[in-house]
Design an enzyme around this catalytic site. Structure first.
Site, short mmCIF file in Angstrom:
data_model
loop_
_atom_site.label_atom_id
_atom_site.label_comp_id
_atom_site.label_asym_id
_atom_site.label_seq_id
_atom_site.Cartn_x
_atom_site.Cartn_y
_atom_site.Cartn_z
N ASP A 112 0.87 -1.20 -0.06
CA ASP A 112 -0.02 0.09 -0.10
C ASP A 112 0.90 1.36 -0.02
O ASP A 112 1.70 1.46 0.78
CB ASP A 112 -0.77 -0.33 1.25
CG ASP A 112 -1.89 1.01 1.26
OD1 ASP A 112 -2.50 1.38 0.34
OD2 ASP A 112 -2.05 1.68 2.56
N GLY A 148 -4.42 4.29 -3.86
CA GLY A 148 -5.51 5.18 -4.47
C GLY A 148 -5.29 6.24 -5.28
O GLY A 148 -6.13 7.09 -5.88
N ASP A 182 -7.49 -0.66 5.78
CA ASP A 182 -6.86 -1.76 4.85
C ASP A 182 -7.42 -2.94 5.69
O ASP A 182 -7.09 -4.13 5.09
CB ASP A 182 -5.45 -1.71 4.65
CG ASP A 182 -4.79 -0.56 4.05
OD1 ASP A 182 -5.60 0.20 3.14
OD2 ASP A 182 -3.98 -0.11 4.40
#
Length: 679
Positions: free
Chosen positions: A373, A523, A573
């Site tokens: 991430d 994102g 997450d």
């Protein structure tokens, strides 16, 4: 296997069974006492038996024949019997009570074998004193008990070494704290501290509780808690962790967590429960040890029957049986995994890797893909100025441009503003005064500084106002650009980017060396993701992924038969971390309750993820080496103990059997002790 065994016998049995080996379940600080008492007990028994062994050897026929001496007087065999009885009862006590506990728990194991072997040897020898035809083997019994006590003592010290790292973590907590009250400072016990107490930390002292700095400035060494070796500067308003060591400054700290809720306590509890948890490898070893116990008893009885049927006397057959049973002891096997577990959990905790789920940790060797991430793991998670470009006459240099930009951004908390201000500080520039400050909605800010009308705006603002974009302007993938206008004319631009951490490229390269794919999940827009992914030579990326879609991306990879580890921040997450084969929560050291992750990394350093995988592999290797040694050794020594090479003149005595068993256990302990975290 219930926990009550600990209290009523001095054996290690229940402890091995639970994988606690004497690190009992009391709370911090008491864990080692019970264990130390047991070590001392074995030491004392060993020395008493050692002293009694000398007369027993001298009174034994066999030894007298070897030494060609004759020591005999009326009642000498009764004295031999008496001394041997003391050795059997006092020296054999830990093994006999252990055997009793195992039988009560319907769980025959190591102590059953030793207890059975010494009882048979003693019973038979005693019968020969009172009229049974045959040779006693009191001296074999005595040397056997002596070596078993020595073996246990040595090995418990090795075991204590493996759990010592946890004790070290426990000892990080200072016992007293300086509580600040209206009438001065008083020393109080650390555990009495409550939330919102104010405490004083003097130079060089350990921080007594988690809290926020209210006054003072100092560098703290947090390496024992986070694995981060550089001292960290702490000033007013910053968090401090209990157990870290203060540098040269004095600090006043407002307590945020009382002792039991502090980070350190949670880590210690986590390490302890991880050490107590059984992974699949441990369950396999337990099963093997159980089978080995059964095989030992059957092999012992079979050996006895075989030698009797071949016409040998009972004493010889019995000696063979006792040797087989002793050598077969699944001691090394029972310790093979728990020792590695104890060492690996506490070592990782010191390096900022907190293992919550043992099986997840051991499975890290199977990882084929790591999903990162992005923000804050591979990148620093904050904007930094990457380029400053001036256009036209005014301002004449970069410093001037960033100074004016900084003046306008000084009041804003926006990430771009923070990036510009930190660049101004880096360059040691003084900011001019700003008047008529106003925000241009959605586009930027404006104001007057040093008599100039200054605006900081997005590239979109230039297009809307038909202002010329400079020819050399082009934003690279992960850059965000703001323009500085002076008197409504473009004077230059500042490009900012979320800088990639210096360790990231190394981490990705090491994963590739280990045939593990690295995939970026973010994102952010496609441009940024592609730029980071290309720069770091990653295997792919998923961009513009919303939090709830992360789970789907993990599933997609799993459907391609990938064994996926996911790194995330543990909060938003959570579903994806739970879906991944191994969830690694990153940078949530203070929030160990990253519930869905199997492993928590205290720092956000991507190298820690690589270390974790390599350490998982090393740990698994150690377990397999230990299991292979513990079983392989039995395959070779059992036939020798049974007397397969008797006709070639090779025969192992029970004492030699005990020596071999002890050596195999110590090898396993030393091998576990060699485990290290690469860094």
């Amino acid at each position: 296997m219930e926990h009550q065994h600990h209290q009523h016998n001095m054996t290690e049995t229940a402890a091995y069974e639970n994988g606690h080996y004497g690190m009992d379940h009391q709370h911090m600080g008491h864990g080692g006492h019970n264990h130390n008492a047991m070590i001392a007990d074995f030491r004392k028994r060993f020395y008493v038996v050692l002293i009694l062994t000398v007369p027993i050897l001298l009174l034994s026929h066999m030894i007298q024949q070897w030494l060609q001496v004759q020591i005999s007087f009326s009642g000498s065999q009764y004295l031999l019997f008496l001394l041997s009885t003391v050795v059997f009862v006092y020296g054999g006590w830990p093994f006999l009570t252990g055997w009793f506990s195992e039988m009560k728990a319907k769980n025959p194991d190591m102590m059953t074998l030793i207890g059975f072997a010494i009882t048979v040897a003693y019973g038979y020898s005693a019968a020969t004193v009172f009229g049974l035809n045959g040779m006693d083997f009191f001296w074999e019994l005595t040397t056997l008990i002596l070596i078993m006590l020595l073996g246990h003592w040595i090995e418990m010290r090795s075991v204590a070494g493996a759990s010592r790292e946890l004790e070290l973590l426990v000892q990080l907590m200072p016992s007293t704290a300086h509580l600040i009250k209206d009438d001065g400072t008083t020393d109080v016990k650390t555990e009495t501290l409550k939330e919102s107490d104010l405490i004083l930390i003097k130079p060089g002292e350990k921080i007594a509780a988690d809290g926020l700095v209210e006054e003072g400035d100092s560098y703290l060494n947090e390496s024992m808690l986070t694995g981060e070796s550089k001292p960290v500067q702490k000033t007013r308003g910053q968090k401090v962790i209990a157990g870290s060591v203060n540098g040269n400054g004095s600090l006043k700290v407002r307590v945020t967590h009382s002792g039991k809720d502090s980070y350190l306590f949670k880590v210690v509890d986590l390490v302890r429960s991880a050490q107590e948890a059984k992974s699949n490898t441990q369950l396999l070893a337990d099963k093997a040890a159980r089978w080995l116990t059964i095989i030992a008893l059957l092999a012992g009885i079979a050996t006895f029957v075989t030698w009797i049927s071949l016409g040998h006397d009972i004493a010889f057959a019995m000696e063979r049986m006792v040797t087989v049973i002793v050598i077969c002891c699944p001691h090394a096997l029972g310790l093979a995994v728990p020792l590695v577990v104890a060492k690996s959990t506490s070592l990782s905790a010191q390096h900022g890797l907190l293992i919550k789920n043992r099986t997840a940790f051991e499975n890290s060797r199977r990882i084929t893909s790591v999903v990162f991430d992005k923000t804050g793991t591979l990148t620093k998670g904050k904007f930094e100025v990457s380029r400053i470009v001036t256009i036209g006459e005014q301002p004449s240099n970069e410093d001037e441009l960033i100074r004016l930009a900084g003046a306008l951004e000084a009041n804003s908390k926006h990430p771009i503003a923070t990036g510009i201000i930190s660049e101004v500080k880096k360059r040691n520039l003084a900011l001019p005064h700003v008047e008529d400050f106003k925000a241009i909605t959605g586009k930027g800010v404006a104001g007057v500084a040093e008599g100039k009308h200054v605006k900081i705006v997005s590239p979109g603002y230039l297009k809307e106002n038909n202002l010329q974009l400079p020819p050399d302007y082009s934003a690279t993938g992960n850059e965000t650009v703001v323009f500085v206008l002076i008197n409504d004319q473009p004077a230059g631009f500042v490009a900012l980017a979320d800088a990639i951490r210096p360790e990231s490229a190394d981490a990705i390269a090491t994963l590739h060396d280990n045939n593990i794919k690295s995939i970026l999940l973010t994102g952010d827009n496609k441009q940024v993701a592609e730029s980071v992914s290309t720069q770091l030579k990653m295997d792919g990326f998923f961009a513009e992924v919303l939090p709830h879609e992360k789970l789907e991306k993990i599933k997609e990879l799993q459907q391609k038969n990938e064994f996926v580890a996911m790194t995330g921040d543990g909060v938003n997450d959570a579903p994806a971390l739970a879906q991944a084969d191994i969830g690694i929560a990153v940078g949530s050291g203070s929030d160990i309750a990253a519930e869905t992750a199997g492993i928590v990394l205290v720092n956000s350093n991507p190298k820690d993820i690589v270390n974790l995988i390599l350490f998982g592999k090393a740990t698994y290797r150690k377990m397999i080496q230990n299991l292979a040694w513990a079983t392989g050794y039995n395959i070779i020594t059992i036939p020798l103990a049974a007397g397969i090479l008797y006709n070639q003149g090779i025969l192992l005595s029970p004492a030699i059997g005990a020596v071999l068993m002890t050596v195999s256990t110590v090898v396993v302990a030393i091998n576990a002790g060699l485990l290290k975290v690469q860094s």
